[in-house]
Write a protein that holds these residues in place. Structure first.
Motif, PDB file in Angstrom:
ATOM      1  N   ALA A  83      30.054  28.526  80.573  1.00  0.00           N
ATOM      2  CA  ALA A  83      30.607  27.629  81.599  1.00  0.00           C
ATOM      3  C   ALA A  83      29.816  27.768  82.896  1.00  0.00           C
ATOM      4  N   HIS A  85      28.901  25.752  85.059  1.00  0.00           N
ATOM      5  CA  HIS A  85      29.326  24.921  86.190  1.00  0.00           C
ATOM      6  C   HIS A  85      30.391  25.616  87.021  1.00  0.00           C
ATOM      7  N   VAL A 391      30.077  26.630  74.238  1.00  0.00           N
ATOM      8  CA  VAL A 391      30.262  26.211  75.632  1.00  0.00           C
ATOM      9  C   VAL A 391      31.594  25.510  75.829  1.00  0.00           C
ATOM     10  N   GLY A 395      29.913  22.307  80.162  1.00  0.00           N
ATOM     11  CA  GLY A 395      28.968  23.409  80.328  1.00  0.00           C
ATOM     12  C   GLY A 395      27.698  23.274  79.512  1.00  0.00           C
ATOM     13  N   GLY A 427      30.693  19.741  85.602  1.00  0.00           N
ATOM     14  CA  GLY A 427      29.453  19.841  84.861  1.00  0.00           C
ATOM     15  C   GLY A 427      28.987  18.489  84.360  1.00  0.00           C
TER      16      GLY A 427
END
Length: 501
Positions: A83, A85, A391, A395, A427
């Protein structure tokens, strides 16, 4: 009102914090049918009241928590990759001035911290002279030597929402504002009743996961379970947010004479986050508030290290949470283990009930993996562990700055600062949120602080946001940036949406 038709699921998960959402995601990805119920909002309590760090817990080494620290350090870079973001690296400055611990002890702890968890991407610890280095700007004169080490920041409540969103994408049913009314074993499973908006429904589940956090023991009582040796120690942790204390993207780890530590962390651009406290909570679980003594303690810590002290009058926002720690009978709240314990009640052919005691946000993924391992004998059809490296929504990119640059190039009519904030929250899903919008006018009503109707619509549709508080203080921290009337305007907008639905 009641519904006679019973729903049937493999797992009924009670609790929409990080552990419940993480278990729902893992289980759904293994092919199990999952229903998660949360009586309030996702991350409505403890999971949105953390210090917002993905870290090994440097101070836990002092208590001999080597297994926990190692697991957390391994998870640290793994979660960052899942992750990027909402999780990113953060340097921490650990001054030795006022330290109750000798420098050799701190350096030894940092050596272990660097090497215990297979660090790959984060930089190693280094020493700096704060009287000469820019990292000392804002501190009192003669700050002296310090160590600089790295951990990661996380948008904690967004981590919960993204786990829930991924669970839903894999088939889980996530229901907020939904309470478990009752449940009892019936044959080989559980017969439960849930309530949402005044409507009650029956649910049949092969197993229940008690991820109720501070209410874990309360829920056990409502399920008719006799007390056992497992217990929960409730500890209140409080934070304050003040106008920015110093320049720079680094954080501070400040040692106090009582050997407790307090973080000072850059927050939302214009602010510094200071926390946390550790106070025993002896009352029933609730939505707590910071006390005057806690505020004074945090202000005194800042005054000990910074040239410009702060006062309670300068606090622009505060929050507090109840941490449901596993009760290891430690003498002080600060020394209570942050490790987790999974308690499986499934003897003599009884339908399984798995209760989660303790834990920390950094180890949620591994906790979920362990929870599914405990339940594996009851679900032989379930798939293998899969979440390591998978993810989270939004992400799926390699470099954050490249993502921002691409969004700016694609949407020249939108403010770059807005696109950067959206990228940090969503993201690659920023594009889904924006749709075809080429300029601000296409994003709908402007609520101030960079919040537009398009973002609210996305949060309602994709992340279970239902109120202005959900949007301003959990899905984002825009409550610090919007005008005073924004919450009322958002509630009016949400009411119009519901009426038109």
């Amino acid at each position: 009102m009641a519904s006679d038709q019973a729903e049937t699921v493999d797992l009924l998960i009670v609790g929409g914090g990080i552990n419940g959402a993480g278990i729902a995601r893992d289980a759904a990805g293994r092919g199990l049918s999952v229903l998660l119920v949360e009586r309030d909002d996702l991350a409505g309590h403890t999971s949105s009241a953390s210090t917002k760090l993905i870290h090994g817990g440097l101070r836990y080494l002092e208590y001999g928590e080597f297994r926990l620290v190692r697991e957390a350090l391994i998870e640290r870079e793994r979660l960052w990759g899942m992750a990027p973001h909402i999780i990113w690296p953060l340097e921490f400055v650990l001054p030795q001035a006022h330290s109750p611990r000798p420098a050799w002890m701190v350096r030894l702890g940092l050596f272990l911290y660097d090497h215990l968890g297979g660090r790959r991407k984060l930089p190693a610890t280094r020493a700096v002279d704060l009287d000469r280095d820019a990292m000392g700007d804002g501190l009192r004169p003669d700050a002296g030597r310090a160590f600089v080490y790295s951990d990661c920041w996380v948008e904690d409540s967004r981590l919960v929402a993204l786990n829930a969103a991924d669970a839903a994408a894999r088939g889980a049913d996530i229901r907020t504002r939904t309470s478990l009314v009752r449940a009892a074993r019936a044959g080989a499973g559980w017969a439960a009743e849930i309530e949402q908006g005044g409507v009650r429904r029956r649910v049949e589940a092969r197993a229940i996961v008690n991820a109720a956090g501070p209410w874990v023991v309360d829920l056990l009582g409502r399920l008719g379970q006799a007390p056992n040796e497992r217990g929960v120690r409730l500890v209140k942790g409080s934070h304050i947010v003040v106008p920015k204390l110093y320049e720079g993207a680094h954080a501070f780890l400040l040692q106090n004479p009582d050997k407790r530590v307090v973080f000072a962390i850059p927050y939302e651009g214009d602010y510094t986050l200071v926390g946390t406290t550790d106070e025993p909570w002896d009352a029933a679980p609730a939505r707590p508030e910071i006390s005057a003594d806690e505020t004074a303690y945090l202000c005194a810590t800042i005054a000990r290290y910074f040239a410009r002290p702060i006062t309670p009058a300068q606090v622009v926002w505060s929050y507090a949470g109840i941490r449901p720690l596993y009760d290891d009978h430690a003498a002080s709240a600060s020394a209570v283990t942050r490790d987790y314990v999974l308690d499986l009640d499934a003897g003599a052919g009884r339908a399984p009930l798995l209760s989660i005691f303790g834990g920390k946000i950094t180890t949620f993924r591994k906790l979920a993996e362990h929870a599914l391992a405990e339940l594996a004998p009851f679900f032989p059809e379930a798939g293998p562990a899969w979440t390591a490296g998978a993810v989270l929504p939004g992400g799926d990119f390699d470099d954050f700055e490249r993502l921002v640059a691409a969004l700016v190039a694609e949407r020249p009519g939108l403010p770059p600062a807005l696109l950067r904030r959206l990228a940090r929250a969503y993201g690659t899903r920023t594009r889904q949120l924006l749709g075809a919008a080429a300029g601000p006018e296409a994003l709908g009503e402007d609520f101030g602080g960079g919040l537009y109707a398009a973002e609210i619509d996305y949060l309602v549709a994709e992340e279970w946001a239902r109120t202005a508080e959900d949007i301003l203080w959990r899905r984002s921290k825009l409550g610090l940036h919007v005008p005073a009337d924004a919450a009322a305007r958002i509630e009016a907008y949400l009411a119009r949406r519901r009426a038109a639905a």
